[in-house]
Design an enzyme around this catalytic site. Sequence first.
Site, short mmCIF file in Angstrom:
data_model
loop_
_atom_site.label_atom_id
_atom_site.label_comp_id
_atom_site.label_asym_id
_atom_site.label_seq_id
_atom_site.Cartn_x
_atom_site.Cartn_y
_atom_site.Cartn_z
N TYR A 1 2.55 61.57 -13.97
CA TYR A 1 2.86 60.81 -12.90
C TYR A 1 2.27 59.68 -12.60
O TYR A 1 2.91 58.74 -12.03
CB TYR A 1 2.68 61.83 -11.66
CG TYR A 1 3.18 63.20 -11.94
CD1 TYR A 1 2.64 64.08 -11.25
CD2 TYR A 1 4.36 63.63 -12.77
CE1 TYR A 1 2.99 65.45 -11.54
CE2 TYR A 1 4.57 64.82 -13.09
CZ TYR A 1 3.67 65.75 -12.35
OH TYR A 1 4.16 67.24 -12.46
N GLU B 1 13.47 36.34 2.48
CA GLU B 1 13.13 37.41 1.95
C GLU B 1 11.72 37.28 0.97
O GLU B 1 11.11 38.41 0.76
CB GLU B 1 14.30 38.33 1.25
CG GLU B 1 15.33 38.81 2.16
CD GLU B 1 16.43 39.40 1.31
OE1 GLU B 1 16.54 40.52 1.72
OE2 GLU B 1 17.39 38.46 0.54
N ILE C 1 18.65 44.23 -6.36
CA ILE C 1 17.77 45.53 -6.51
C ILE C 1 18.43 46.19 -7.71
O ILE C 1 17.62 46.85 -7.95
CB ILE C 1 17.83 46.16 -5.09
CG1 ILE C 1 19.09 46.56 -4.50
CG2 ILE C 1 16.98 45.74 -4.02
CD1 ILE C 1 18.87 47.61 -3.35
N GLU C 2 19.73 45.87 -8.03
CA GLU C 2 20.28 46.53 -9.12
C GLU C 2 19.46 46.31 -10.26
O GLU C 2 19.18 47.13 -11.19
CB GLU C 2 21.76 46.01 -9.30
CG GLU C 2 22.61 46.67 -8.24
CD GLU C 2 22.66 45.54 -7.18
OE1 GLU C 2 21.72 45.13 -6.60
OE2 GLU C 2 24.01 45.60 -6.68
N LYS D 1 16.15 49.42 0.18
CA LYS D 1 15.81 48.31 0.99
C LYS D 1 15.98 48.30 2.35
O LYS D 1 17.19 48.44 2.62
CB LYS D 1 16.59 47.06 0.26
CG LYS D 1 16.09 45.78 0.81
CD LYS D 1 16.81 44.62 0.21
CE LYS D 1 16.71 43.44 0.35
NZ LYS D 1 17.19 42.29 -0.14
#
Length: 119
Positions: free
Chosen positions: A53, A21, A72-73, A99
């Site tokens: 933004y 990854e 990813i947390e 993901k």
Amino acid sequence: MYVIRMKNCAFFARHGVLDEEETLGQRFYVDAALTVEPGRALVEDSIEDTVNYGVAFAVIEKIITGHRRFLIEALALEVAKALTARFPQIKKAEITVRKPNAPVPGVLDHVEVTVVWPE
């Protein structure tokens, strides 16, 4: 209060537990739902008093494309904390990281996690 939503912000990055990854990288998608204290922004039509933004996108991009995270947390929490630190008018940041190519032994559309800060 009002909510600003940024949907499907896309970035190429190298997060994940597996070495492959990090080597290959993949696309990640981020949604941000930002609960904002209005202050003068709405009445006075003032960009200085709301969440810009473009700046928010740049904050998200810097984190997602930055150093590798296994989870990813953890990535989502870092984004939430950074946005609330950059924009004090954000009272709650709900960040979702998707993901699409999660390494699982099966077929799925994507894996996603949502973190809310502050809790």
